[in-house]
Design a protein around this motif. Structure first.
Motif, PDB file in Angstrom:
ATOM      1  N   ASP A  53       1.591  40.399  -6.891  1.00  0.00           N
ATOM      2  CA  ASP A  53       1.964  40.566  -5.486  1.00  0.00           C
ATOM      3  C   ASP A  53       2.616  39.303  -4.940  1.00  0.00           C
ATOM      4  OD1 ASP A  53       0.986  43.171  -5.419  1.00  0.00           O
ATOM      5  OD2 ASP A  53      -1.047  42.484  -5.017  1.00  0.00           O
ATOM      6  N   SER A  54       2.072  38.137  -5.328  1.00  0.00           N
ATOM      7  CA  SER A  54       2.691  36.871  -4.926  1.00  0.00           C
ATOM      8  C   SER A  54       4.070  36.731  -5.553  1.00  0.00           C
ATOM      9  CB  SER A  54       1.802  35.694  -5.347  1.00  0.00           C
ATOM     10  OG  SER A  54       0.543  35.782  -4.724  1.00  0.00           O
ATOM     11  N   ALA A  55       4.180  37.164  -6.820  1.00  0.00           N
ATOM     12  CA  ALA A  55       5.468  37.104  -7.507  1.00  0.00           C
ATOM     13  C   ALA A  55       6.494  37.988  -6.808  1.00  0.00           C
ATOM     14  CB  ALA A  55       5.306  37.534  -8.964  1.00  0.00           C
ATOM     15  N   LEU A  56       6.082  39.167  -6.349  1.00  0.00           N
ATOM     16  CA  LEU A  56       6.996  40.072  -5.655  1.00  0.00           C
ATOM     17  C   LEU A  56       7.512  39.464  -4.345  1.00  0.00           C
ATOM     18  CD1 LEU A  56       5.594  43.709  -6.044  1.00  0.00           C
ATOM     19  CD2 LEU A  56       7.898  42.907  -6.571  1.00  0.00           C
ATOM     20  N   MET A  57       6.635  38.774  -3.635  1.00  0.00           N
ATOM     21  CA  MET A  57       7.071  38.111  -2.408  1.00  0.00           C
ATOM     22  C   MET A  57       8.141  37.070  -2.707  1.00  0.00           C
ATOM     23  SD  MET A  57       3.420  37.573  -0.452  1.00  0.00           S
ATOM     24  CE  MET A  57       4.210  36.670   0.872  1.00  0.00           C
ATOM     25  N   LEU A  58       7.929  36.326  -3.770  1.00  0.00           N
ATOM     26  CA  LEU A  58       8.899  35.296  -4.163  1.00  0.00           C
ATOM     27  C   LEU A  58      10.206  35.925  -4.621  1.00  0.00           C
ATOM     28  CD1 LEU A  58       9.229  32.258  -4.465  1.00  0.00           C
ATOM     29  CD2 LEU A  58       8.329  32.433  -6.781  1.00  0.00           C
ATOM     30  N   ILE A  59      10.109  37.023  -5.383  1.00  0.00           N
ATOM     31  CA  ILE A  59      11.315  37.706  -5.886  1.00  0.00           C
ATOM     32  C   ILE A  59      12.108  38.306  -4.733  1.00  0.00           C
ATOM     33  CG2 ILE A  59      12.108  39.692  -7.240  1.00  0.00           C
ATOM     34  CD1 ILE A  59       9.742  39.107  -9.150  1.00  0.00           C
ATOM     35  N   GLU A  60      11.414  38.895  -3.750  1.00  0.00           N
ATOM     36  CA  GLU A  60      12.113  39.445  -2.591  1.00  0.00           C
ATOM     37  C   GLU A  60      12.845  38.345  -1.832  1.00  0.00           C
ATOM     38  OE1 GLU A  60      12.668  42.427  -1.864  1.00  0.00           O
ATOM     39  OE2 GLU A  60      11.319  43.424  -3.260  1.00  0.00           O
ATOM     40  N   THR A  61      12.246  37.157  -1.765  1.00  0.00           N
ATOM     41  CA  THR A  61      12.922  36.026  -1.124  1.00  0.00           C
ATOM     42  C   THR A  61      14.151  35.618  -1.924  1.00  0.00           C
ATOM     43  OG1 THR A  61      10.769  35.260  -0.344  1.00  0.00           O
ATOM     44  CG2 THR A  61      12.594  33.686  -0.229  1.00  0.00           C
ATOM     45  N   ALA A  62      14.012  35.625  -3.269  1.00  0.00           N
ATOM     46  CA  ALA A  62      15.150  35.288  -4.131  1.00  0.00           C
ATOM     47  C   ALA A  62      16.271  36.303  -3.990  1.00  0.00           C
ATOM     48  CB  ALA A  62      14.692  35.219  -5.587  1.00  0.00           C
ATOM     49  N   TYR A  77      16.725  39.009 -12.387  1.00  0.00           N
ATOM     50  CA  TYR A  77      16.065  39.280 -11.106  1.00  0.00           C
ATOM     51  C   TYR A  77      15.484  40.696 -11.093  1.00  0.00           C
ATOM     52  CZ  TYR A  77      15.924  40.879  -6.233  1.00  0.00           C
ATOM     53  OH  TYR A  77      15.546  41.459  -5.060  1.00  0.00           O
ATOM     54  N   GLU A  78      16.305  41.692 -11.501  1.00  0.00           N
ATOM     55  CA  GLU A  78      15.837  43.080 -11.519  1.00  0.00           C
ATOM     56  C   GLU A  78      14.725  43.274 -12.538  1.00  0.00           C
ATOM     57  OE1 GLU A  78      16.538  45.209  -9.411  1.00  0.00           O
ATOM     58  OE2 GLU A  78      18.467  44.718  -8.525  1.00  0.00           O
ATOM     59  N   LEU A  79      14.832  42.568 -13.676  1.00  0.00           N
ATOM     60  CA  LEU A  79      13.808  42.688 -14.727  1.00  0.00           C
ATOM     61  C   LEU A  79      12.465  42.163 -14.227  1.00  0.00           C
ATOM     62  CD1 LEU A  79      13.127  43.369 -17.695  1.00  0.00           C
ATOM     63  CD2 LEU A  79      13.751  41.016 -18.265  1.00  0.00           C
ATOM     64  N   LEU A  80      12.464  40.981 -13.610  1.00  0.00           N
ATOM     65  CA  LEU A  80      11.212  40.394 -13.121  1.00  0.00           C
ATOM     66  C   LEU A  80      10.635  41.210 -11.970  1.00  0.00           C
ATOM     67  CD1 LEU A  80      12.031  36.574 -13.275  1.00  0.00           C
ATOM     68  CD2 LEU A  80      10.604  37.906 -14.822  1.00  0.00           C
ATOM     69  N   LYS A  81      11.518  41.782 -11.156  1.00  0.00           N
ATOM     70  CA  LYS A  81      11.034  42.634 -10.051  1.00  0.00           C
ATOM     71  C   LYS A  81      10.319  43.858 -10.614  1.00  0.00           C
ATOM     72  CE  LYS A  81      12.628  44.937  -5.830  1.00  0.00           C
ATOM     73  NZ  LYS A  81      13.802  45.241  -4.986  1.00  0.00           N
ATOM     74  N   ALA A  82      10.932  44.495 -11.618  1.00  0.00           N
ATOM     75  CA  ALA A  82      10.306  45.666 -12.249  1.00  0.00           C
ATOM     76  C   ALA A  82       9.002  45.273 -12.932  1.00  0.00           C
ATOM     77  CB  ALA A  82      11.273  46.290 -13.256  1.00  0.00           C
ATOM     78  N   LYS A  83       9.000  44.089 -13.538  1.00  0.00           N
ATOM     79  CA  LYS A  83       7.803  43.612 -14.231  1.00  0.00           C
ATOM     80  C   LYS A  83       6.664  43.384 -13.229  1.00  0.00           C
ATOM     81  CE  LYS A  83       6.656  40.054 -17.672  1.00  0.00           C
ATOM     82  NZ  LYS A  83       7.168  38.838 -18.351  1.00  0.00           N
ATOM     83  N   ALA A  84       7.001  42.808 -12.066  1.00  0.00           N
ATOM     84  CA  ALA A  84       5.985  42.552 -11.048  1.00  0.00           C
ATOM     85  C   ALA A  84       5.464  43.857 -10.447  1.00  0.00           C
ATOM     86  CB  ALA A  84       6.571  41.659  -9.950  1.00  0.00           C
ATOM     87  N   ILE A  85       6.364  44.819 -10.186  1.00  0.00           N
ATOM     88  CA  ILE A  85       5.936  46.126  -9.662  1.00  0.00           C
ATOM     89  C   ILE A  85       4.977  46.794 -10.638  1.00  0.00           C
ATOM     90  CG2 ILE A  85       6.744  48.469  -9.155  1.00  0.00           C
ATOM     91  CD1 ILE A  85       9.285  47.228  -7.986  1.00  0.00           C
ATOM     92  N   ASN A  86       5.281  46.704 -11.924  1.00  0.00           N
ATOM     93  CA  ASN A  86       4.433  47.327 -12.939  1.00  0.00           C
ATOM     94  C   ASN A  86       3.049  46.690 -12.977  1.00  0.00           C
ATOM     95  OD1 ASN A  86       4.075  49.144 -15.228  1.00  0.00           O
ATOM     96  ND2 ASN A  86       4.037  47.300 -16.469  1.00  0.00           N
TER      97      ASN A  86
END
Length: 592
Positions: A53-62, A77-86
């Motif tokens: 969840d913290s990673a998603l906040m950072l990715i959304e900022t990125a 960026y899309e890969l890490l976002k999908a990874k964090a959602i999972n």
């Protein structure tokens, strides 16, 4: 269940302030691309630290920097976002379009580990969309991408792939396949040094054996994994691993063993408040507590916990357990009316649960049926493609064989044709030689007897007739009389000899022939030179003028007989504006 690890079991620490500080430092010190890379690296480390969840906040900022980043950074960026959602318990996938693009991109530019990860994420998308068969297919493809022989194999992701497959097989009530996948998940978890996931997979293994009705395996595995949790400092997990064993001990009426687990749960699990109330979502525990008291004859306490369960939760399983528990208690109290009442309620709740379970099973069966139809079509198309490939290969083989046979046939026909040309040329040259010798003898004969002279003249005339037959057009034999020195020049004799051996004339020899003819027949050479003839056509004209046969010319110039006919036709048209090739020889030999 997005991984074998149930992240809700772990305590989460907020990283919001740390993220803000990190971003501020990054923004102040980096260029746009370097800034994006730094933010994504930090997000990746948060994902690995089980803080999605913290990673998603950072990715959304990125994401605010996406417009200025490279395509490869955008894909990461899309890969890490999908990874964090999972990884997150709070988010699920709602579409497969983005992850499909990731699969396509990393298939072209990614490593084997990245190709495995994207397929794993695509499987998780279909899992969230309720398409278990397609999810399984993606997970199998992910396993095929893993290179376990490589030193940098991503065992961390690989163990989760097998864990997800085990989860889906559990949903489809396939314990044999579930056990197989769980064992692989355990093995790869240890290899990735992921202790908690290895133990959670081991704990799930006991439940899988219970599904197979191997209850002793559940007990031995549960006790062992509980000790291992304690060994590695996960005390709350150690207590949770005993819950399935508690149910089994109650089924076997082993109440002393059940009591020891109950005491351990209430004192060490951390899921009870100071008043003895369990955390929300775990109210089914009261059913076990009620069954224990009912088993030891403390019916009032049993009724208390059954009713407490019903008040605390509206869950269908809790209601079903509540009715069953009260029915058993009143059965012990010997109150038939109450037994009948709760028996009826239990049946109704059981029927409702059965309807829900039946609906779920129908949906699963439909999904599996649709998947099997799709697989059948795919296999059919694959088989058709293989048949086309085999047929194409067969056609190619046949064409290669036919081409080889055609080559051998053409080569054989050429060899036969050259042999015939050689034989014809040998006979012609032999006649020319005999003619020259007879002519010489005739000249000598003029100084001897008249009878001998007549015989030689007769023989010479016969030879003239034979030589003339070899020529294409009408041959003026006066040429042999008037130009004997030229027609039997050493170079001309050499070319006749080459023709008898089926040997091609060299360029030097043809140039020498032109020089000889320029000396003897300058007007002839001048005439053909200014008629826009090609080198080959000029050579044909010179050889015709020297009384060479068409078969000899074909050999000396390395031309097929049919092509020679075409060449002769063109020459006749260019020089004399005549059609066909029949009159060419006569026309050329009239030139002086």
């Amino acid at each position: 269940m997005h991984d074998i690890v149930n992240l809700s079991k772990m305590k989460k620490i907020s990283h919001i302030y740390y993220i803000i500080i990190t971003l501020a430092a990054v923004v102040a010190s980096c260029s746009e691309n370097a800034r994006m890379t730094a933010v994504l690296n930090r997000a990746d480390s948060l994902i690995m630290a089980e803080q999605p969840d913290s990673a998603l906040m950072l990715i959304e900022t990125a994401g605010l920097m996406k417009d200025d980043c490279s395509h490869s950074q955008l894909m990461r960026y899309e890969l890490l976002k999908a990874k964090a959602i999972n990884k997150s318990d709070m988010h699920v996938f709602t579409s497969d379009s983005t992850v499909k693009r990731l699969v396509s991109y990393y298939d072209s530019y990614g490593s084997r580990n990245e190709q495995m990860l994207t397929r794993y994420l695509l499987g998780s998308v279909y899992r969230d969309l309720g398409d278990a068969p397609r999810a399984l297919e993606c997970y199998r493809n992910a396993v095929e991408m893993a290179d376990t022989t490589s030193a940098d194999c991503d065992y961390y992701t690989l163990c989760r792939v097998h864990g997800q497959m085990a989860y889906l097989f559990h949903e489809y009530s396939s314990p044999e396949y579930e056990i197989e996948e769980l064992r692989k998940a355990i093995d790869y978890s240890w290899k990735s040094k992921d202790t908690i996931n290895a133990l959670l997979a081991y704990e799930s293994l006991g439940v899988a054996y219970y599904t197979k009705n191997e209850k002793d395996s559940l007990i031995s595995i549960g006790l062992k994994v509980s000790r291992l949790y304690e060994k590695y400092g996960h005390h709350d997990f150690a207590v949770g691993a005993l819950c399935p064993i508690l149910t089994l001990f109650l089924d076997r009426k082993e109440y002393d063993k059940a009591k020891s687990i109950i005491d351990k749960l209430e004192s060490e699990s951390g899921k009870f408040d100071e008043y003895g109330n369990i955390t929300v979502g775990n109210e089914l525990y009261y059913d076990s507590k009620g069954r224990y008291y009912n088993g030891i004859g403390n019916l009032d306490s049993a009724l208390y916990y059954f009713r407490k369960m019903a008040k605390s939760s509206d869950d269908m399983m809790c209601k079903e357990a509540y009715c069953r528990g009260l029915m058993n208690c009143y059965l012990a109290y010997n109150e038939p009316d109450s037994v009948a009442k709760y028996a009826l309620l239990y049946c109704q709740q059981n029927d409702s649960a059965a309807v829900v379970r039946s609906s779920e099973e129908i949906n699963r069966a439909k999904s599996l049926f649709d998947y099997n139809i799709a697989q059948t079509k795919m296999k059919k198309k694959t088989k058709e493609a293989e048949n086309y490939k085999k047929m194409l290969f067969g056609i190619i083989c046949i064409l290669v064989v036919l081409a080889y046979l055609l080559y051998k046939l053409i080569k054989r026909r050429k060899r036969i044709m050259m042999q015939k040309l050689k034989e014809t040329n040998e006979k012609y040259v032999s006649l020319l030689s005999k003619y020259a010798n007879t002519k010489k003898e005739l000249l000598r004969a003029y100084s001897y007897e008249e009878q001998y002279r007549i015989e030689k003249e007769k023989e010479l005339q016969e030879l003239r007739n034979i030589v003339a037959k070899y020529q294409t057009g009408k041959l003026d034999m006066s040429l042999f009389e008037n130009e004997q020195e030229l027609l039997f020049h050493p170079l001309v004799n050499k070319l006749h000899e080459r023709a008898t051996k089926a040997e091609k004339a060299s360029i030097i020899e043809l140039d020498e022939l032109r020089n000889v003819m320029e000396h003897w027949l300058p007007d002839f050479v001048k005439f053909i030179r200014y008629k826009a003839l090609s080198h080959r056509e000029m050579a044909v004209c010179m050889l015709i003028r020297m009384c060479f046969l068409p078969s000899e010319i074909a050999v000396l110039l390395d031309v097929r007989p049919q092509s020679m006919t075409n060449i002769r036709t063109k020459i006749n048209n260019k020089l004399f504006e005549a059609k066909g090739a029949k009159t060419l020889d006569e026309n050329i030999r009239r030139l002086k």
